[in-house]
Design a protein around this motif. Structure first.
Motif: not given
Length: 394
Positions: A328-338
């Protein structure tokens, strides 16, 4: 005795010995030939006779031995000797050796003396011209200042110029050595960074396929079921082929297009579907949610590799259950969760070295992001935050 030895002056330089011997022999030759600077009836001559010049000559020759090891002592003693020589008929060799002492005192002496001597001799030259002219009012009196300039100020100025060039050359040499040292440090750092990058690439490319091969081969060997063995061999063959393709891609990167194999394009997030399909074929139950927009290429590569390594770890260590992958792209960062099931695993496992977690953290750090990998209740969670800015893909 040891204190006396410690205070003993160092041995004179070989060139200084030659200068002292040459000046002494030249002065003796002038004495034998009765070639003096002044006549015996000169009012300045207090000590008559050609042999009276031997004392200042000998002292001056001795001072030449100290011109490099003790330049200030040599100059002070030489000044006394040249003053004594003025009271005799004089010797040209004594005068020449004194000029050399002035030159050596500036060149080899301490920095304070090197700055002070040209100033003092310059003032003496001016005083030697102005004072006699003011007293005698004859143009010939100016010659005294000229002689002082030739004997004292000229050698001092020459010594200062030579010293300045020498110091500049030494500073340039030190700068060159420092530049070479910095260049070598940069080279070593570049080699280390490149080796770390290639280690990450090698691990991420091959570890997933080899882990699947290890797990399915263990299952095929432990179960006496022809159908299961056939399915395991199919998975093993598929991963072997894909691993071989990845190795060829890595060889292409190493060759950098100089051989027969052109380096393939770096993987992108568009290939996550294929990556997840491979994980499903290897036995994982994976749910993918990749709803991100456009991201920079370095961030895209890092995110792909983090997901790939997380799926590999899930294949090796996770308990049976669903593995979720979300980007997910939010607040200027790409959040990667596994996330994957965490707990005791009964089935076959592939050994781990911890290099995968190190590689993921390195990728996130190089982009200015963070990575966390830890158990969260019944789940093992890997979360990376990658700033959406251009960076080193590592």
């Amino acid at each position: 005795m040891e204190g006396m030895a410690a205070r003993r002056l160092p041995r004179p330089h070989r060139f200084d010995v030659y200068v002292a011997i040459g000046g002494l022999l030249g002065g003796l030759f002038l004495v034998v030939c009765r070639l003096g600077v002044r006549t015996s009836d000169d009012p300045v001559t207090l000590f008559d006779g050609h042999w009276a010049v031997l004392v200042p000559l000998g002292v001056m020759a001795g001072c030449e031995l100290l011109r490099r090891t003790a330049p200030r002592t040599a100059l002070l003693t030489g000044t006394v000797a040249i003053t004594a020589d003025l009271m005799t008929q004089g010797n040209v060799a004594t005068v020449l050796m004194f000029t050399d002492l002035v030159y050596a005192a500036v060149l080899y002496g301490p920095p304070a003396s090197a700055r002070r001597i040209p100033r003092i001799t310059g003032l003496l030259m001016v005083a030697g011209a102005v004072v006699p002219f003011a007293v005698w009012r004859v143009p010939e009196a100016l010659l005294i200042g000229v002689l002082v300039g030739i004997v004292a100020f000229g050698p001092a100025a020459t010594g200062w110029i030579v010293r300045d060039h020498r110091d500049a050359a030494e500073a340039a040499r030190l700068r060159a050595e420092q530049t070479a040292l910095l260049a070598e440090m940069d080279r070593v750092q570049a080699v280390t960074a490149e080796r770390a990058r290639m280690a990450r690439e090698l691990h991420d490319m091959v570890a997933n396929h080899l882990s699947a091969i290890a797990i399915h081969s263990t299952a095929a060997l432990s179960l006496d079921d022809a159908k299961t063995s056939q399915e395991a061999l199919a998975v093993i063959r598929e991963n072997s082929v894909e691993g071989l393709a990845e190795m060829r891609r890595l060889i292409g990167i190493l060759r950098d297009g100089s051989g027969d194999h052109e380096p393939a394009a770096a993987p992108t997030l568009d290939g996550l579907e294929a990556l997840v399909d491979t994980a499903r074929a290897n036995g994982l139950d994976v749910d993918l949610d990749a709803g991100q927009g456009e991201v920079p290429a370095p961030v895209e590569l890092a995110a792909y590799r983090i997901v790939q390594e997380s799926l590999t770890n899930a294949l090796k260590h996770a308990c049976p259950g669903r593995v979720t992958v979300s980007l997910a792209r939010r607040d200027g960062v790409l959040d990667v969760r596994v996330t994957s099931p965490y707990g005791h695993r009964d089935g076959p496992r592939a050994p781990g070295s911890g290099a995968g977690l190190v590689g993921m953290r390195e990728r996130a750090t190089l982009l200015g992001g963070t990575l966390q990998a830890a158990p969260d209740g019944a789940l093992w969670t890997v979360r990376a935050t990658l700033p959406l800015t251009e960076g080193d893909p590592a």
